[in-house]
Motif scaffolding. Structure first.
Motif, short mmCIF file in Angstrom:
data_model
loop_
_atom_site.label_atom_id
_atom_site.label_comp_id
_atom_site.label_asym_id
_atom_site.label_seq_id
_atom_site.Cartn_x
_atom_site.Cartn_y
_atom_site.Cartn_z
N SER A 286 43.89 45.88 43.85
CA SER A 286 43.35 44.65 44.40
C SER A 286 42.65 44.94 45.72
CB SER A 286 44.48 43.64 44.61
OG SER A 286 43.97 42.43 45.11
N LEU B 1 39.61 40.22 34.71
CA LEU B 1 39.37 40.30 36.15
C LEU B 1 40.21 39.23 36.81
CD1 LEU B 1 37.46 41.56 38.42
CD2 LEU B 1 36.16 39.45 38.16
N LEU C 45 40.14 37.25 39.97
CA LEU C 45 39.17 36.89 41.01
C LEU C 45 39.79 35.77 41.83
CD1 LEU C 45 36.28 37.38 42.10
CD2 LEU C 45 35.51 35.60 40.53
N ILE D 88 30.82 38.47 41.73
CA ILE D 88 31.97 38.56 42.63
C ILE D 88 31.45 38.40 44.06
CG2 ILE D 88 33.89 39.98 43.42
CD1 ILE D 88 33.66 41.47 40.67
N HIS E 87 39.84 40.77 44.44
CA HIS E 87 39.66 40.91 43.00
C HIS E 87 40.14 42.28 42.53
CE1 HIS E 87 36.04 42.64 44.79
NE2 HIS E 87 35.98 43.43 43.72
N TYR E 88 40.43 42.35 41.23
CA TYR E 88 40.68 43.64 40.57
C TYR E 88 40.53 43.45 39.07
CZ TYR E 88 45.46 41.93 39.64
OH TYR E 88 46.55 41.19 39.23
#
Length: 155
Positions: free
Chosen positions: A82, A101, A103, A118, A124-125
């Motif tokens: 993250s 994702l 977000l 994004i 996010h990750y």
């Protein structure tokens, strides 16, 4: 008997023709402009020239940059940590694979062909749910130098 032979021959011809045609088709191709000319970039060639080693989780290949943006092919075997980007917006196109994702607080399922923006400053990750590495085209604005990655804790 002759009818069966003709059907077999026609089926064989179709299979060989399709195999020959599909062997000539590779892709997708990316068309990027640097300077005054467009450059055609073949994703299969990029991946063949820059394989994701078995012991690595993420590999980023820099394709190029202009004054306003940079383009990168990203391969993810498992997941990202993250993080957020304080200075960069990213637009990501899923080229191969699938996953989700996170977000901010939202989970977004993604598959080949999906595009997601994004915004800078949003944690996010990405998590790969496919058996093979997921491949994406990431476009950053302004151009990304690899330094604007700030880990954040997951709530």
């Amino acid at each position: 008997m002759i009818s069966k032979l003709k059907n077999f021959s026609l089926a064989s011809l179709l299979i060989v023709s399709f195999a020959s045609w599909s062997a000539c088709v590779s892709g997708p191709h990316l068309y990027l402009q640097y300077g005054n000319e467009y450059q055609e970039v073949n994703l299969d060639k990029i991946l063949a020239d820059n394989p994701l080693p078995a012991h690595e989780n993420i590999k980023v290949v820099n394709l190029g940059r202009s004054q306003s943006a940079s383009q990168h092919v990203v391969q993810i075997r498992d997941r990202e940590v993250s993080h957020l980007h304080k200075l960069h917006d990213a637009t990501v196109t899923m080229m191969r694979g699938q996953g989700y994702l996170i977000l901010g607080q939202k989970r977004i399922d993604l598959k080949t062909g999906d595009v997601i923006h994004i915004p800078r400053g949003v944690p996010h990750y990405f998590v790969n749910t496919a058996s093979d590495p997921t491949v994406a085209l990431a476009v950053y604005a302004p151009p990304f130098d690899g330094k604007d990655i700030h880990p954040v804790s997951v709530p």
